[in-house]
Scaffold this motif. Structure first.
Motif, PDB file in Angstrom:
ATOM      1  N   PHE A  62       3.826 -12.383  10.714  1.00  0.00           N
ATOM      2  CA  PHE A  62       2.966 -11.905   9.743  1.00  0.00           C
ATOM      3  C   PHE A  62       1.587 -13.085   9.856  1.00  0.00           C
ATOM      4  O   PHE A  62       0.540 -12.739   9.207  1.00  0.00           O
ATOM      5  CB  PHE A  62       3.272 -11.515   8.429  1.00  0.00           C
ATOM      6  N   TYR A  69      -4.776  -9.310   5.341  1.00  0.00           N
ATOM      7  CA  TYR A  69      -4.030  -8.049   5.527  1.00  0.00           C
ATOM      8  C   TYR A  69      -2.797  -8.193   4.404  1.00  0.00           C
ATOM      9  O   TYR A  69      -2.044  -7.231   4.246  1.00  0.00           O
ATOM     10  CB  TYR A  69      -3.343  -8.096   6.870  1.00  0.00           C
ATOM     11  N   PHE A  81       1.861  -6.026   2.132  1.00  0.00           N
ATOM     12  CA  PHE A  81       0.619  -5.384   2.556  1.00  0.00           C
ATOM     13  C   PHE A  81      -0.214  -5.357   1.310  1.00  0.00           C
ATOM     14  O   PHE A  81       0.055  -4.999   0.150  1.00  0.00           O
ATOM     15  CB  PHE A  81       0.947  -3.890   2.959  1.00  0.00           C
ATOM     16  N   HIS A 139       6.715  -2.052  13.266  1.00  0.00           N
ATOM     17  CA  HIS A 139       6.190  -2.395  11.872  1.00  0.00           C
ATOM     18  C   HIS A 139       5.179  -1.221  11.422  1.00  0.00           C
ATOM     19  O   HIS A 139       4.540  -0.835  11.952  1.00  0.00           O
ATOM     20  CB  HIS A 139       5.290  -3.835  12.257  1.00  0.00           C
ATOM     21  N   HIS A 141       3.345  -0.092   7.662  1.00  0.00           N
ATOM     22  CA  HIS A 141       3.192  -0.351   6.214  1.00  0.00           C
ATOM     23  C   HIS A 141       3.051   0.960   5.351  1.00  0.00           C
ATOM     24  O   HIS A 141       2.812   2.007   6.110  1.00  0.00           O
ATOM     25  CB  HIS A 141       1.866  -1.120   6.159  1.00  0.00           C
ATOM     26  N   ARG A 142       3.211   1.073   4.307  1.00  0.00           N
ATOM     27  CA  ARG A 142       3.034   1.852   3.209  1.00  0.00           C
ATOM     28  C   ARG A 142       1.730   2.555   3.697  1.00  0.00           C
ATOM     29  O   ARG A 142       0.787   2.131   3.951  1.00  0.00           O
ATOM     30  CB  ARG A 142       2.986   1.702   1.812  1.00  0.00           C
ATOM     31  N   SER A 144       1.111   4.720   5.945  1.00  0.00           N
ATOM     32  CA  SER A 144       1.041   5.256   7.270  1.00  0.00           C
ATOM     33  C   SER A 144       1.715   6.351   7.654  1.00  0.00           C
ATOM     34  O   SER A 144       1.303   7.199   8.525  1.00  0.00           O
ATOM     35  CB  SER A 144       1.460   4.124   8.454  1.00  0.00           C
ATOM     36  N   THR A 178      11.793   1.372   2.279  1.00  0.00           N
ATOM     37  CA  THR A 178      10.814   0.222   3.118  1.00  0.00           C
ATOM     38  C   THR A 178      10.809   0.853   4.647  1.00  0.00           C
ATOM     39  O   THR A 178      10.170   0.420   5.510  1.00  0.00           O
ATOM     40  CB  THR A 178      11.330  -1.077   2.890  1.00  0.00           C
ATOM     41  N   THR A 250       7.781   4.077   4.999  1.00  0.00           N
ATOM     42  CA  THR A 250       7.655   2.963   4.411  1.00  0.00           C
ATOM     43  C   THR A 250       6.730   3.498   3.098  1.00  0.00           C
ATOM     44  O   THR A 250       5.680   3.683   3.329  1.00  0.00           O
ATOM     45  CB  THR A 250       6.948   1.709   5.047  1.00  0.00           C
ATOM     46  N   ASP A 253       5.197  -1.956  -0.709  1.00  0.00           N
ATOM     47  CA  ASP A 253       4.481  -2.886  -0.615  1.00  0.00           C
ATOM     48  C   ASP A 253       4.943  -3.558   0.476  1.00  0.00           C
ATOM     49  O   ASP A 253       4.281  -4.153   1.538  1.00  0.00           O
ATOM     50  CB  ASP A 253       4.128  -3.908  -1.742  1.00  0.00           C
ATOM     51  N   MET A 255       6.398  -4.850   3.849  1.00  0.00           N
ATOM     52  CA  MET A 255       6.318  -3.777   5.223  1.00  0.00           C
ATOM     53  C   MET A 255       7.245  -3.844   6.117  1.00  0.00           C
ATOM     54  O   MET A 255       8.384  -4.833   5.854  1.00  0.00           O
ATOM     55  CB  MET A 255       5.024  -4.435   6.001  1.00  0.00           C
ATOM     56  N   ARG A 256       7.879  -2.985   6.619  1.00  0.00           N
ATOM     57  CA  ARG A 256       8.953  -2.668   7.483  1.00  0.00           C
ATOM     58  C   ARG A 256       8.575  -3.168   8.692  1.00  0.00           C
ATOM     59  O   ARG A 256       7.727  -3.067   9.476  1.00  0.00           O
ATOM     60  CB  ARG A 256       9.077  -1.275   7.714  1.00  0.00           C
TER      61      ARG A 256
END
Ligand SMILES: O=C(O)CCC(=O)C(=O)O
Length: 284
Positions: A62, A69, A81, A139, A141-142, A144, A178, A250, A253, A255-256
């Motif tokens: 990250f 981001y 995120f 990866h 994120h919420r 998506s 997640t 996911t 907040d 991230m996976r």
């Protein structure tokens, strides 16, 4: 708990979900470990890796993103995120995107070379094993609404030996919300004919490899439950190539992030599509 996969809700009820069973107590007993894998199609190994190593890797990944981001006041290893996707970011996992760079980095190579992974894989495969060079970093994120559809790995690697072992490694804590991986109970014993009709209901016309994007429909059609865990950094799951698995969306907040790597026995035929480092646009 409200769960979904690819934006399709799946009810978190005892009829549809049950916990994964840990096999960590068999780690020093390879025959028992192999028997568990044969019976269940997966091995859930909480704490196989050092949590600190996993979180360090999460932080290194990250850190490759523009600071905007990540949520203000959080550390890269938290992987939280901000809700802001930098415009300059190339599409996920292609050249120029951090995931593409990261799987080629020394830090990632060192991490997947952890001897605990290789030793367990060799115990399970019953001899010297190699890790295939195509190692996937995922990866999400919420927001998506992207997750892995129900599938079996064999459909993606059927030009090599059927004797493969996949290792799924959450890079960070990964509870169901997640975007955890889930396994369809006992599905490695099903003939592919049993789920052939489901493929026709999928959301990916032209790609017959996914079984379904609808996890509730899959569970009800095949009359079995999705097995889940509240994964923590350091946990690992290993699975056979013919067990049906998928992932959840996911919605947190946090991230996976995960890696999946595959082992085969030395000397067994290796699928040529898995001999190059992963790129999201490599078509495999
Ligand atoms: O991480 C995911 O969402 C999918 C991983 C997977 O399919 C695998 O490890 O075989």
């Amino acid at each position: 708990m409200h769960l979904s996969s690819n934006d399709v809700p799946v009810c978190f009820s005892p009829g549809l979900f049950a916990p994964l069973t840990s096999s960590v107590e068999y780690l020093n007993d390879p025959p028992a470990l192999r028997e568990q894998l044969r019976r269940d199609g997966y091995l859930y190994l909480p704490g196989l890796l050092r949590r600190a190593d996993v979180l360090r890797l999460r932080g290194a990944y990250f850190s490759l993103f523009p600071p905007a981001y990540l949520a203000p006041g959080t550390r890269p290893e938290d992987g939280v995120f901000s809700g802001h996707i930098p415009k300059a970011l190339p599409p996920y996992g292609v050249a120029g995107h951090p995931a593409h760079t990261f799987v080629r980095s020394a830090a990632f190579q060192r991490f997947v070379a952890d001897p605990r992974l290789a030793k367990t894989a060799e115990d399970l495969l019953g001899g010297s094993a190699v890790m295939l060079p195509r190692r996937i970093l995922r990866h999400f994120h919420r927001g998506s609404a992207l997750a892995s559809r129900a599938h079996v790995d064999r459909d993606y690697m059927d030009r090599g030996t059927p004797r493969t072992l996949t290792t799924w490694i959450p890079i960070g804590d990964c509870p169901p919300a997640t975007g955890a991986l889930v396994y369809l109970e006992g599905s490695h014993t099903l003939s592919p004919q049993r789920y052939a009709a489901l493929r026709a209901t999928g959301d990916r016309a032209g790609d017959r490899r996914p079984i379904s994007h609808d996890l509730e429909l899959t569970a009800r059609t095949l009359d079995r439950r999705w097995l889940w865990a509240d994964f923590a950094a350091g946990d690992v799951v290993m699975h056979v190539p013919n067990i049906i698995h998928a992932s959840l969306d996911t919605t947190t907040d946090a991230m996976r992030m995960s890696a999946d790597v595959r082992f085969v026995r030395v000397g067994d035929a290796q699928d040529p599509r898995w001999l190059r480092p992963w790129s999201a646009d490599d078509g495999s």
